[in-house]
Design an enzyme around this catalytic site. Structure first.
Site, PDB file in Angstrom:
ATOM      1  N   ASN B 247      -4.968  19.647  22.773  1.00 59.20           N
ATOM      2  CA  ASN B 247      -6.203  19.030  23.183  1.00 59.20           C
ATOM      3  C   ASN B 247      -6.283  17.547  22.856  1.00 59.20           C
ATOM      4  O   ASN B 247      -6.070  17.136  21.736  1.00 59.20           O
ATOM      5  CB  ASN B 247      -7.312  19.750  22.424  1.00 59.20           C
ATOM      6  N   CYS B 248      -6.607  16.771  23.875  1.00 56.76           N
ATOM      7  CA  CYS B 248      -6.763  15.344  23.654  1.00 56.76           C
ATOM      8  C   CYS B 248      -8.164  14.911  24.066  1.00 56.76           C
ATOM      9  O   CYS B 248      -8.353  13.950  24.798  1.00 56.76           O
ATOM     10  CB  CYS B 248      -5.728  14.583  24.456  1.00 56.76           C
TER      11      CYS B 248
END
Lengths: 77, 432, 347
Positions: B247-248
């Site tokens: 996840n960014c």
């Protein structure tokens, strides 16, 4: 309380003295009245005069009920 | 399913010529770890080099941009291995015994342009907002190969795998160490639970996973969550790394892999399990970008709550904006099944705190726990040492042009701090 | 040097009298009066009430513009560091006056203000404009309220940053502020869920924004064919209050037939309301519930019919939840009875 009656589908007019409270509680048709202890009367006047004023206020309330409104409206007397 | 966790308390990390855990200190040889990371073809293809550093609580150190935080664990008994479907082979985990190197983490960081990464301060006011300032961190700083900008997905994958591999390597060092403390976690089958805890309310944890794509992804046993329907997980599975972060998204409310491994909702439901409630299971559901997906996933969540005959459900969110709609849809639909909900979220009420906090709302969401207003502005003092680079402070979510001031201080929203407003309820931060 | 505070209180707290004295006009007194002492004590000399303004609740409500003008002039003259009103607890008109006058002082004079009242006090509707400390619903809560108000007021006078509502004790004012709780969010969530599952009270940390406005219904087309019902929160009941509707914090409402009644008289009707001077309503209840006029209009054919029943309760101190429940219930009765429109009167 007014809102619950409105919610049930019945048009309602709120006759009260402290109209800002009526606005915040969400009444749609509002008629300002005379004073808190006697919204529809004035003991300083004669009974006849008092009744005339009450009649005027009730007439205004009925007028409010027969007037289409889109938003919260105060029907000044 | 029953899992025993054996906690090995790590009080210090030191670089060394050998790798071992001895008397609470992790000795690590960076070259050995690096060699292990490069055994993976994707890592080899996309990462030019790795740097290693150590950050300890109280130091004047800033780590940024932070990608993921991972706790080293190793499976010592029972089926499967850690991070199943990604590092270990696909096999159901969550039973047997797992050793945990507690008090430390592997942090991946480095030049990751365009990703929405965060800041971990090891001391000062910023340290109060991130749980990772309390850990001894082994920081793995990745440097990309040329041309990675056109292959962000591949690069993200490579750094993700590198972090998980580093944690696996370190975790392995705890295999034969005697834990300082052990704890058992067990949930029951449906019928078994009814028989054993007949008078307690049946509660599940509805665990929402960020799955919007475009580097906002979560993986379950290696499956991209956006391609999965809402399903059921045993709470202990997450402790063995069944869910990992790819996840960014904004740093403050993305769930790092560490958050999944140490999910505080799972921990607190286990603490109440058998006493005030019967913890039935976890329901995992995604946060996709299409309305049809949102409708389908929330329908399924509510349906599973009903099928499981739940009395209550605790819903946690990840991210903000359109996931607020997923949150409200889940909450509303579950409530309409007659199952009582509490939701955990965070707020974007503006820097002045005056805006509406969530993008969506419903009167049925009458029990809300908040992780705080992510827009609140914080000033972070200059640190003596930076691990990674300050080059991206202005562009990460929550930063703005000029966030990094000439004197080295940073003025930014809490959003920039990794884990600051976590929506699993990891922190004490709240708002009113 | 200590900070200067001007305090606003009503006739009751100034020991002038109750409802029968609610008409008194505003006056300015030197130093503290009544509850001001508790504030002064809490400040330990760091701040002091230098003047107190006393005003009757009815006076304020009925002569708002005049009362405001007088109070503003006095406050301006006093040049205080802060203006504090109340606390008003659950006194509706007092609360309304406190919040309204505080708002005026803040807006027109730029002086920081603080008031206090019970959460359901109508004055609390101004909580997003005026800082309002949440108090108990009766004056018995003074001992608890005074230190909270004093502490917060001092912080404001010193120009210190104020914390979140939950920490400082003021009502959530639409401005979200971060703070650290004692427990982590997940623990709070599990505790909240257990409370919710066992029907115990719990407080959400983020109340959903309220969109509770009901769209106006269509107007009545033909009054001469319409059945109009009368309702009131002014507590008009048959003489003797047969259903024992409480004078404050009503737990139920009354449903009474007025079939064949032409006029409400002192012999037949009275008010059960404890929040306003009952003399006028007791002498002639038409002053609150205009049965006489509507009967007249019915005879004239101006309205189709005055509904046979009226519904009544006491607004004073009654919880919003209860008021809502009452009205929702009798609205259904009105609907079933084929009532076309309602006149609701309030005192």
């Amino acid at each position: 309380m007014v809102k619950e009656i409105e919610r049930a589908g019945i048009p309602v007019v709120h006759m009260c003295t402290v109209t800002p409270i009526s606005m915040t509680v969400g009444a749609n048709r509002i008629v300002p009245t005379i004073a808190i202890p006697h919204p529809l009367g004035n003991p300083a006047l004669s009974l006849e005069e008092e009744k005339a004023i009450r009649r005027k206020l009730v007439e205004r309330a009925l007028e409010a009920l027969t007037t289409e409104v889109d938003d919260q409206t105060i029907f000044e007397v | 399913m029953k899992l025993e966790l054996g906690y090995i308390q790590i009080k210090d990390i030191q670089f060394s010529k050998e790798c071992k855990v001895d008397n609470g200190t992790l000795y690590v040889d960076p070259d050995a770890v690096k060699a292990y990371l490069y055994e993976d073809d994707d890592v080899k293809a996309w990462v030019k080099d790795f740097g290693f550093d150590i950050a300890k609580p109280g130091e004047s150190v800033r780590i940024t941009p932070v990608k993921d935080v991972i706790e080293p664990r190793v499976k010592v008994e029972g089926p499967g291995g850690v991070f199943p479907g990604v590092i270990s082979k696909v096999e159901t985990v969550g039973s047997g015994k797992t050793h945990v190197l507690r008090g430390m983490a592997v942090v991946t960081a480095g030049k990751i342009v365009g990703f929405q990464e965060g800041i971990i301060d090891m001391s000062g006011p910023g340290a109060e907002y991130t749980p990772f300032s309390k850990l001894n961190n082994l920081v793995v700083v990745a440097e990309p190969n040329e041309g990675y900008q056109d292959h962000k997905h591949e690069y993200e994958h490579a750094v993700r795998i590198a972090g998980l591999r580093a944690a696996t390597y370190i975790g392995e060092l705890g295999r034969s160490v005697t834990p300082d403390e052990t704890a058992e976690f067990e949930t029951y089958g449906i019928k078994e639970g009814l028989e054993k805890l007949p008078n307690l309310p049946r509660v599940a944890y509805v665990h929402m996973l960020q799955s919007q794509g475009l580097l906002h992804d979560t993986y379950v046993y290696g499956v991209d969550a956006k391609r999965s329907l809402t399903t059921i997980l045993c709470p202990t599975e997450t402790m063995d790394g069944a869910i990992i972060s790819g996840n960014c998204v904004s740093a403050c409310d993305k769930n790092t892999t560490y958050h999944h491994q140490n999910n505080p909702v799972v921990a607190n439901l286990f603490a109440a399990h058998g006493k005030t409630l019967n913890y039935v299971c976890n329901i995992i559901t995604n946060e996709n970008v299409y309305l049809a997906d949102k409708q389908r996933s929330s329908d399924w969540t509510a349906k599973l709550c009903r099928l499981l005959d739940l009395d209550g459900a605790l819903v946690s969110q990840e991210g903000f904006g359109n996931p607020d709609t997923d949150l409200i849809m889940n909450c509303k639909k579950i409530e309409l099944q007659g199952v009582k909900t509490v939701i955990i979220t965070d707020e974007y009420a503006g820097q002045d705190g005056k805006s509406q906090s969530l993008a969506d709302a419903d009167p049925l969401a009458d029990a809300v726990v908040t992780g705080g207003n992510a827009n609140e502005v914080i000033i972070l003092p200059k640190m003596d040492k930076v691990i990674g680079t300050l080059d991206y402070v202005d562009v990460i979510a929550g930063g703005h042009a000029g966030s990094l001031r000439p004197d080295g201080t940073i003025e930014a929203e809490l959003q920039v701090i990794t884990g600051a407003t976590n929506e699993m309820g990891f922190n004490r931060l709240s708002a009113r | 040097m200590s900070y200067k505070v001007v305090h606003y209180i009503n006739q009751f707290f100034a020991n002038i009298g109750g409802e029968e004295m609610a008409h008194v006009a505003p006056e300015l007194r030197e130093g503290f009066v009544g509850p001001g002492m508790a504030l002064n004590t809490a400040w330990k000399g760091e701040a002091e009430i230098t003047a107190t303004i006393v005003c009757g609740d009815s006076y304020f409500a009925e002569h708002e513009a005049d009362a405001k003008e007088k109070v503003l002039a006095w406050v301006k003259e006093q040049k205080p560091d802060m203006f504090i009103a109340g606390p008003a607890f659950n006194a509706g008109r007092y609360g309304y006056a406190c919040a309204t006058i505080a708002n005026a002082v803040q807006e027109e004079l730029g002086i920081p203000v603080l008031t206090g009242m019970y959460e359901e006090n109508p004055g609390a509707d101004l909580k997003n404009k005026v800082l309002i400390v949440a108090t108990a619903n009766s004056a018995a809560g003074m001992r608890k309220a005074a230190p909270v108000m004093a502490k917060l007021a001092l912080k404001i006078m010193k120009g210190e940053k104020i914390g979140a509502s939950a920490e400082e004790g003021y009502m959530p004012n639409g401005i979200r502020r971060n703070f650290f709780e004692k427990e982590v969010g997940a623990k709070r969530a599990v505790d909240m869920l257990i409370a919710k599952l066992s029907d115990k009270p719990f407080t959400t940390e983020y109340p959903m924004p309220s969109f509770d406005r009901v769209a106006p219904n269509k107007a009545v087309k033909d009054l001469s064919k319409a059945t109009i019902a009368l309702c009131t929160s002014g507590g008009i009941v048959p003489k003797g209050n047969p259903d024992h509707i409480e004078s404050s914090s009503a737990s139920h409402y009354g449903e009474y037939s007025i079939a064949g009644v032409d006029d409400l008289t002192a012999e037949t009707y009275e008010t059960a309301h404890g929040g306003y001077d009952p003399v006028y309503a007791n002498a002639d209840a038409d002053r609150v519930l205009p049965v006489d006029i509507l009967r007249e209009m019915e005879r004239e054919g101006k309205i189709g019919k005055l509904h046979d029943f009226f519904y009544t309760t006491v607004g004073n101190g009654t919880s919003v939840a209860n008021a809502k429940k009452f009205a929702a219930e009798y609205a259904q009765k009105l609907l079933q009875a084929g009532v076309h429109a309602v006149i609701m009167t309030s005192t």
